[in-house]
Write an enzyme that holds these catalytic residues in place. Structure first.
Site, PDB file in Angstrom:
ATOM      1  CG  ASP A   1     132.858   1.290  48.445  1.00  0.00           C
ATOM      2  OD1 ASP A   1     132.341   0.231  48.844  1.00  0.00           O
ATOM      3  OD2 ASP A   1     133.251   1.456  47.273  1.00  0.00           O
TER       4      ASP A   1
ATOM      5  CE1 TYR B   1     136.533   1.255  42.054  1.00  0.00           C
ATOM      6  CE2 TYR B   1     136.377   2.175  44.263  1.00  0.00           C
ATOM      7  CZ  TYR B   1     135.795   1.525  43.189  1.00  0.00           C
ATOM      8  OH  TYR B   1     134.472   1.176  43.259  1.00  0.00           O
TER       9      TYR B   1
END
Length: 278
Positions: A48, A53
């Site tokens: 995930d 990010y």
């Protein structure tokens, strides 16, 4: 497909998802390839990540270097808030695929509802078109509360397969999880161990279960999630902790232990509120 101890949960679109995965939130982009390779070697097959990010490329490099057949992996990424809107979604999706080095995604999520922008309904319709195109198998949302989900159910054609929400013993979101269950939406728990924001592993209910089963408090909480039907992906940069988090399929909490941990609910959100984060 090789044998894995990880159960799979059926989604409302006919696909299935491994119940235990590995998350890379706040994993240093420069370290991501090594850390994800460690996770894959431990046995994780569900990864995930998210555009925000900044480590989709590292995840992609690890996938390529692992030699694991693509069909054995389940890969999720997420659309960031500034890419919401009908016109922005297709290009954002393609950029994520390129960074991951993949031909298709298993799951694509709207990262936050960002209600002040009021674009999540049109964004969801764009997700429906992506799914029709075949390059993403399942579509879902993240950080959506019951009233956000209700709008999607009422105003669009496809019920989300997943709602990924902050969920741990102090913050179990019963209203959202009840709505999800009623509509066949699988709940994924992010921050499943409370992100160290409260003394979860020192609570008597958790410690007692750990001692009874010869497991660590973290393993007990992961097992509690699994038995509650949540998909989860605890995060660790350390291979030994990854392995510990994965070693949760040889014991079962009894009903009293599950109920004692469930009774820890405190409405203890440790992150941003989805109605306020834009």
């Amino acid at each position: 497909m090789t044998d894995s101890p990880v159960p799979r949960i059926q989604l409302n679109d006919g696909h299935s998802i491994p119940q235990l995965g590995f998350g890379v939130f706040k994993v240093d982009p420069g370290e991501t390839e090594r850390i994800v390779l460690d996770a894959l070697e431990v046995g994780y097959r569900h990864l995930d990540t998210a555009r925000i990010y900044g480590n989709e490329e590292g995840v992609g490099r690890a996938i390529a270097a692992s030699g694991i057949p693509r069909e054995e992996l389940f890969i999720t990424t997420k659309l960031w808030n500034d890419d919401q809107g009908t016109a922005s979604v297709p290009a954002a999706f393609e950029r994520s695929l390129d960074r991951l080095g993949l031909e298709y995604l298993d799951l694509y999520l709207i990262h936050w509802p960002t209600p002040a922008r009021d674009r999540y309904v049109e964004t969801w319709r764009a997700f429906e078109h992506l799914r029709e195109g075949g390059r993403v198998r399942s579509i879902g949302v993240s950080n959506f509360l019951a009233h956000h989900l209700e709008r999607l159910v009422d105003e669009t054609d496809v019920v989300p397969a997943i709602d990924q929400i902050e969920l741990h013993p102090y913050h179990q979101q019963p209203d959202t999880t009840a709505f999800a269950e009623e509509h066949g939406i699988v709940v994924e728990a992010w921050g499943p161990l409370g992100q160290g924001k409260y003394p979860l592993f020192e609570l008597p209910e958790v410690v007692a279960a750990a001692e009874a089963h010869g497991k660590t408090p973290a393993q007990v909480v992961i097992r509690w999630h699994l038995q509650r039907g949540h998909v989860l992906f605890p995060k660790s940069n350390r291979r030994e902790r990854m392995a510990e988090n994965f070693d949760v399929f040889d014991f079962t909490l009894d009903d009293a232990e599950v109920e004692a941990i469930t009774a820890l609910e405190r409405e203890g959100r440790v992150s941003a509120h989805p109605d306020e984060f834009n």
